[in-house]
Design an enzyme around this catalytic site. Structure first.
Site, PDB file in Angstrom:
ATOM      1  N   SER A 182     -34.788  -0.534   1.422  1.00 24.47           N
ATOM      2  CA  SER A 182     -32.938  -0.440   1.897  1.00 24.47           C
ATOM      3  C   SER A 182     -32.399  -1.981   1.615  1.00 24.47           C
ATOM      4  O   SER A 182     -31.843  -1.430   0.500  1.00 24.47           O
ATOM      5  CB  SER A 182     -32.976  -1.137   3.759  1.00 24.47           C
ATOM      6  N   ASP A 215     -30.657  10.482   6.177  1.00 24.91           N
ATOM      7  CA  ASP A 215     -30.317   8.803   6.169  1.00 24.91           C
ATOM      8  C   ASP A 215     -29.173   9.222   5.141  1.00 24.91           C
ATOM      9  O   ASP A 215     -28.739   9.481   3.941  1.00 24.91           O
ATOM     10  CB  ASP A 215     -31.058   8.034   5.379  1.00 24.91           C
ATOM     11  N   HIS A 222     -34.053   6.703   8.437  1.00 21.57           N
ATOM     12  CA  HIS A 222     -33.697   5.299   7.644  1.00 21.57           C
ATOM     13  C   HIS A 222     -35.611   4.220   8.499  1.00 21.57           C
ATOM     14  O   HIS A 222     -35.265   4.318   9.582  1.00 21.57           O
ATOM     15  CB  HIS A 222     -32.823   4.732   7.490  1.00 21.57           C
TER      16      HIS A 222
END
Length: 304
Positions: free
Chosen positions: A152, A244, A274
């Protein structure tokens, strides 16, 4: 109204339900201290036993940046891994990703160092980036090869420091592992529109984290998709979650790296959302995706 996009795999749906019990969908709207408490509790919920024989050592780089060194019982390579945690550069710590780092180090048979960079809003860009680059150069100083990895926001930072290393002719990075990274997409088209209301992370959440971080919008180290030239970058393993808004950041970056002559492996996990790495003990898809990440790391460190 168009229905919200949701996967169908039972394991990942159960994971999402458990996550929302710890971290509500509107969590970005509360005080940062509360967000961090929720995030820490959520991460602890998905912790796993440490691999047998693995040791940890906490230390400071430059007298100020906390890092944690993971040494599995079997080390089969001189190449090390620098891991940068996710959390929007707002939440996350050495503790939040401790189990993930331990398992990657164990699977790769390689030493791994995790960095506890400064967080926003107390420390806006480039504080986190500078911390990660300082740890990178500290690790490379002894001439041993290094793999940079992150999930991320950590994937964003890993890609960014690889770009800066290239720009400053800092050698020694032999691979980059970008796990559902945010790389500076336009927030309007593609997966940002299609998955705007995806479970686990919405496009509004991504916008919020960018607003808090205050990175210059055209800076390629902050937004790697803005880079003009990707040639000469380290080989890459990039993975995304289909459900996502960040999915296309990963896909487009992989395409551009490939077009620039960089060796790239790209996987889109079709049933994942995610942060799916945390679901690796609940979801078959997450378990396989995590296995592939470990294989990608092992390929770069030379323990395949």
């Amino acid at each position: 109204m168009q229905p919200k996009p949701f996967p169908s795999e039972p394991g990942i749906l159960a994971f999402h339900k458990r996550c929302e019990e710890f971290y509500p969908a509107d969590g970005v709207d509360v005080l940062i201290e509360q967000q961090r408490r929720w995030y820490d509790a959520l991460c602890a919920e998905f912790d796993a036993p440490s691999p047998e024989g693995l040791t940890r050592q906490d230390e400071l780089v430059g007298g100020r940046i906390p890092v944690r060194r993971y040494r599995p019982v079997e080390i089969a390579t001189q190449t090390r891994i620098l891991y940068i945690h996710g959390g929007g550069c707002v939440v996350g710590s050495l503790e939040s990703h401790d189990a993930i780092c331990a398992e990657i180090a164990h699977a790769a048979k390689a030493e791994l160092v995790s960095v506890d960079y400064r967080l926003a809003p107390e420390h806006v860009w480039p504080a986190a980036f500078d911390d990660c680059f300082e740890v990178l150069t500290w690790l490379l100083a002894d001439g041993r090869p290094l793999v940079v990895a992150g999930d991320s926001a950590g994937g964003n930072l890993a890609a960014g420091i690889a770009l800066k290393a290239k720009a400053e002719a800092v050698g020694g990075i032999v691979g980059q592992v970008l796990i559902y990274p945010g790389l500076g997409g336009d927030l309007k088209s593609g997966s940002y529109a299609e998955m705007a209301e995806a479970p686990g992370l919405s496009t509004a959440d991504v916008r919020h984290y960018r607003d808090v971080l205050k990175a210059p919008p055209e800076n390629a180290f902050a937004h790697p998709l803005k880079a003009d030239d990707l040639s000469g970058l380290p080989s890459a393993y990039i993975t995304s979650a289909h459900f996502d808004p960040l999915r296309d950041d990963a896909a487009v970056y992989a395409e551009r790296l490939f077009a620039a002559g960089v060796n790239v492996t790209y996987r889109d996990e079709p049933q994942m959302i995610h942060a799916w790495m945390r679901a690796r003990f609940m979801s078959e898809g997450a378990q396989e995706g995590f296995r592939q990440i470990c294989l990608g790391v092992r390929g770069f460190v030379g323990t395949l």
